[in-house]
Motif scaffolding. Structure first.
Motif, mmCIF file in Angstrom:
data_model
loop_
_atom_site.group_PDB
_atom_site.id
_atom_site.type_symbol
_atom_site.label_atom_id
_atom_site.label_comp_id
_atom_site.label_asym_id
_atom_site.label_seq_id
_atom_site.Cartn_x
_atom_site.Cartn_y
_atom_site.Cartn_z
ATOM 1 N N LEU A 118 0.711 -1.214 -0.068
ATOM 2 C CA LEU A 118 0.039 0.069 -0.166
ATOM 3 C C LEU A 118 0.968 1.339 -0.037
ATOM 4 O O LEU A 118 0.572 2.214 -0.767
ATOM 5 C CB LEU A 118 -0.833 -0.003 1.079
ATOM 6 C CG LEU A 118 -1.877 1.184 1.402
ATOM 7 C CD1 LEU A 118 -3.146 0.696 1.820
ATOM 8 C CD2 LEU A 118 -1.226 2.156 2.291
ATOM 9 N N ILE A 119 1.884 1.044 0.806
ATOM 10 C CA ILE A 119 2.691 2.517 0.901
ATOM 11 C C ILE A 119 3.530 2.718 -0.459
ATOM 12 O O ILE A 119 3.606 3.898 -0.829
ATOM 13 C CB ILE A 119 3.863 2.303 2.120
ATOM 14 C CG1 ILE A 119 3.136 1.987 3.462
ATOM 15 C CG2 ILE A 119 4.649 3.409 2.101
ATOM 16 C CD1 ILE A 119 3.837 1.629 4.551
ATOM 17 N N MET A 120 3.895 1.830 -1.094
ATOM 18 C CA MET A 120 4.849 1.861 -2.120
ATOM 19 C C MET A 120 3.622 2.484 -3.366
ATOM 20 O O MET A 120 4.283 2.975 -4.213
ATOM 21 C CB MET A 120 5.478 0.490 -2.546
ATOM 22 C CG MET A 120 6.579 0.178 -1.512
ATOM 23 S SD MET A 120 7.641 1.600 -1.493
ATOM 24 C CE MET A 120 8.409 1.697 -3.015
ATOM 25 N N ALA B 11 -8.724 14.008 -7.435
ATOM 26 C CA ALA B 11 -9.664 13.008 -6.558
ATOM 27 C C ALA B 11 -9.857 11.826 -7.142
ATOM 28 O O ALA B 11 -9.961 10.833 -6.707
ATOM 29 C CB ALA B 11 -10.744 13.903 -6.549
ATOM 30 N N PRO B 12 -10.036 11.750 -8.605
ATOM 31 C CA PRO B 12 -10.232 10.253 -9.184
ATOM 32 C C PRO B 12 -9.175 9.242 -9.049
ATOM 33 O O PRO B 12 -9.408 8.251 -8.748
ATOM 34 C CB PRO B 12 -10.606 10.897 -10.751
ATOM 35 C CG PRO B 12 -10.750 12.388 -10.799
ATOM 36 C CD PRO B 12 -10.176 12.828 -9.463
ATOM 37 N N LEU B 13 -7.763 9.739 -8.914
ATOM 38 C CA LEU B 13 -6.916 9.013 -8.797
ATOM 39 C C LEU B 13 -6.686 8.576 -7.427
ATOM 40 O O LEU B 13 -6.642 7.210 -7.121
ATOM 41 C CB LEU B 13 -5.447 9.795 -8.930
ATOM 42 C CG LEU B 13 -5.369 10.300 -10.374
ATOM 43 C CD1 LEU B 13 -3.987 11.294 -10.500
ATOM 44 C CD2 LEU B 13 -5.293 9.150 -11.553
ATOM 45 N N VAL B 14 -7.149 9.428 -6.276
ATOM 46 C CA VAL B 14 -7.175 8.867 -5.186
ATOM 47 C C VAL B 14 -8.219 7.865 -4.775
ATOM 48 O O VAL B 14 -8.267 7.037 -4.103
ATOM 49 C CB VAL B 14 -7.318 10.128 -4.113
ATOM 50 C CG1 VAL B 14 -7.425 9.607 -2.690
ATOM 51 C CG2 VAL B 14 -6.017 10.907 -4.147
ATOM 52 N N CYS C 27 -8.136 3.951 -3.347
ATOM 53 C CA CYS C 27 -8.927 3.460 -2.216
ATOM 54 C C CYS C 27 -9.844 2.349 -2.488
ATOM 55 O O CYS C 27 -9.877 1.640 -1.978
ATOM 56 C CB CYS C 27 -9.801 4.754 -1.800
ATOM 57 S SG CYS C 27 -9.058 6.106 -0.856
ATOM 58 N N ALA C 28 -10.453 2.543 -3.780
ATOM 59 C CA ALA C 28 -11.075 1.194 -4.250
ATOM 60 C C ALA C 28 -10.086 -0.040 -4.423
ATOM 61 O O ALA C 28 -10.514 -1.239 -3.907
ATOM 62 C CB ALA C 28 -11.746 1.342 -5.589
ATOM 63 N N TYR D 11 -13.868 5.818 0.690
ATOM 64 C CA TYR D 11 -13.939 6.973 0.319
ATOM 65 C C TYR D 11 -15.185 7.843 0.453
ATOM 66 O O TYR D 11 -15.960 7.657 -0.451
ATOM 67 C CB TYR D 11 -13.271 7.167 -1.199
ATOM 68 C CG TYR D 11 -13.168 8.480 -1.817
ATOM 69 C CD1 TYR D 11 -11.830 8.827 -1.900
ATOM 70 C CD2 TYR D 11 -14.076 9.327 -2.495
ATOM 71 C CE1 TYR D 11 -11.278 10.232 -2.435
ATOM 72 C CE2 TYR D 11 -13.576 10.574 -2.816
ATOM 73 C CZ TYR D 11 -12.100 10.942 -2.823
ATOM 74 O OH TYR D 11 -12.102 12.186 -3.413
ATOM 75 N N GLN D 12 -15.148 8.468 1.344
ATOM 76 C CA GLN D 12 -16.504 9.047 1.732
ATOM 77 C C GLN D 12 -16.718 10.758 1.003
ATOM 78 O O GLN D 12 -15.594 11.531 1.290
ATOM 79 C CB GLN D 12 -16.571 9.352 3.012
ATOM 80 C CG GLN D 12 -16.860 8.013 4.035
ATOM 81 C CD GLN D 12 -17.493 8.406 5.436
ATOM 82 O OE1 GLN D 12 -18.312 9.033 5.641
ATOM 83 N NE2 GLN D 12 -17.082 7.542 6.420
ATOM 84 N N CYS D 13 -17.538 10.925 0.435
ATOM 85 C CA CYS D 13 -18.034 11.974 -0.374
ATOM 86 C C CYS D 13 -19.377 12.553 -0.098
ATOM 87 O O CYS D 13 -20.412 11.740 -0.249
ATOM 88 C CB CYS D 13 -17.643 12.222 -1.828
ATOM 89 S SG CYS D 13 -17.673 13.683 -2.521
ATOM 90 N N LYS D 14 -19.801 13.720 0.564
ATOM 91 C CA LYS D 14 -20.915 13.678 0.895
ATOM 92 C C LYS D 14 -21.577 15.080 0.583
ATOM 93 O O LYS D 14 -20.760 15.798 0.319
ATOM 94 C CB LYS D 14 -21.165 13.809 2.646
ATOM 95 C CG LYS D 14 -20.392 12.670 3.293
ATOM 96 C CD LYS D 14 -20.565 12.980 4.869
ATOM 97 C CE LYS D 14 -19.771 11.919 5.710
ATOM 98 N NZ LYS D 14 -19.618 12.463 7.022
#
Length: 451
Positions: free
Chosen positions: A115-117, A407-410, A414-415, A421-424
């Motif tokens: 995950l870190i790499m 944002a799309p890359l992040v 996460c997926a 990945y919470q977006c409200k």
């Protein structure tokens, strides 16, 4: 007198450099164990081990941020905070005491190396896309609209008098100018407006100290600690209100209840939140704390700029309004500014996990403590782009106008790792502050009433 002999193997008589010292993670963990009176202050960056004890008090981000990372691999935190690596390395070289042994993993055994790499690959991609480069004209436009609002707030009083309508209109314009100044100083404090650090620091002092009236260095000390360990009790100053005013997080609330600790009626905290934290944070706590820290740490340049802020208010608004009306005017705009700031700054954090530090990697620490709010022109302006809190915490120096591009890359990252990945929507995010306070209060009460 016998002639001095040269060291063996060195024909020039120059002593050979000391061989590097090699460390294992077990040794680092043992020597940096919390609570040990002889605890060492060792950090690991790119497999190199540094002893930061001598540098701790001189660290620009304060000693607390270094203390919170003792014994950890902190390369990602180091990359996130430091723009000028060549300058920082000059300090690091004198603190180097060795490196990890060749048979040791790069990260602590408890951490997810894959995950870190992958995150480091993501950061490299973001940099190659140019998302770390600021658009200076964007920020200059923000500054201009702040100055226009600020000037308009006192021109209205000059030309239209001090009756109720111009009084209220001036109050609203000044409040907007102050909050937008808070968002801009946040950008400057993160070194994301100019490519040169000195330019960021110079304008930061003007915006934070003169336009707002608070110390820029004071803000840097507190905010860097927040970013290093967000929502970690005793390490993030933003959650230091626990347990004195509120109880936050599930496990901490249960712990307070079991210990029969009751500084406040926490089961009602969702009610008294409305008339405590939002309206009073700025006019009560921040007013005292920013001057206290500036005097204590001798931030003299900041203090001079801060006094210029109050001198301007007294020479303009106080002169026009008179003493009594000005006091009312001053505390009203500070309360409105504080309310706006608190609701926006807390909607991304209070509803998330609040607990003790679990010594997670950089990316996991940030993701569990942050959530986003949906993008719109209003939401971006209203929150100073802090609606992209996830991306901002992962890449603190990224200019705010580029956060939506990352944002799309992040989200894909996460997926891949099954991270939520919470977006409200904005209103739901604000309401979740109250819901989370209510839930924490109920958990505290249940634990408090049962043995």
């Amino acid at each position: 007198m016998a002639p001095q002999q040269k060291p063996e193997g060195d024909p020039a008589g120059i002593p050979s450099p000391c061989p590097p010292r090699f460390f294992t993670w077990d040794e680092i963990g043992l020597r940096t164990k919390p609570g040990d009176p002889n605890r060492e202050m060792w950090l690991v960056i790119d497999r190199r081990v540094y002893d930061v004890k001598r540098f701790c008090e001189r660290h620009p981000g304060g000693s607390r941020i270094l203390n919170s990372h003792v014994g950890e691999e902190v390369t990602d935190a180091f990359e996130a905070f430091h723009a000028d690596k060549s300058l920082v390395n000059k300090f690091l070289n004198s603190l180097l005491i060795g490196e990890l042994a060749s048979d040791q993993p790069t990260f602590e055994p408890s951490k997810n190396e894959t995950l870190i790499m992958d995150f480091r690959e993501l950061r490299s991609t973001v940099e190659k896309m140019g998302l770390m480069k600021p658009n200076v004209f964007f920020f200059l436009a923000l500054l201009c609209h702040i100055l226009v609002l600020d000037i308009a707030s006192w021109l209205i009083l000059i030309y239209f008098g001090t009756s109720l309508l111009p009084f209220l209109l001036s109050l609203i314009l000044l409040t907007i100018a102050q909050v937008q100044s808070a968002w801009l100083q946040h950008d400057l404090g993160h070194l994301s407006v100019f490519e040169k650090t000195k330019w960021n620091q110079a304008l930061h002092r003007f915006v934070m100290c003169h336009l707002i009236g608070a110390s820029a260095k004071w803000w840097n000390l507190l905010h860097s600690q927040h970013h290093a360990k967000p929502n970690c009790f005793s390490k993030d100053p933003d959650v230091d209100i626990h347990p004195f005013l509120f109880t936050l997080g599930k496990s901490l609330s249960v712990e307070l209840g079991r210990k029969k600790i009751k500084y406040m009626p926490y089961n009602h905290q969702q009610k008294y939140f409305f008339f405590t934290m939002p309206p009073l944070l700025f006019p009560v706590f921040f007013h005292y704390h920013t001057f206290y820290v500036a005097f204590k740490k001798k931030f003299w340049a900041d203090l001079i700029w801060q006094f210029s802020h109050f001198a301007r208010l007294f020479l303009v608004q106080a002169y026009i309004l008179g003493p009594k009306a000005f006091l009312l005017y001053y505390f009203l705009f500070r309360m409105m500014e504080s309310s706006w700031f608190v609701w926006v700054s807390q909607m991304n954090h209070i509803p998330m996990k609040v607990d003790y530090d679990e010594n997670l990697d950089w990316v996991s620490t940030q993701l569990q403590a942050t959530c986003n709010v949906e993008q719109s022109l209003f939401n971006d302006w209203f929150s100073g782009h802090l609606n992209f809190q996830i991306e901002h915490h992962l890449f603190p120096r990224m200019p705010r106008h580029n956060l939506w591009k990352a944002a799309p890359l992040v989200k894909s990252f996460c997926a891949k790792y099954g991270i939520e990945y919470q977006c409200k929507p904005l209103l739901r995010a604000l309401a979740d502050i109250i819901h989370s306070l209510k839930d924490s209060g109920e958990l505290w009460l249940d634990a408090y009433l049962h043995k």
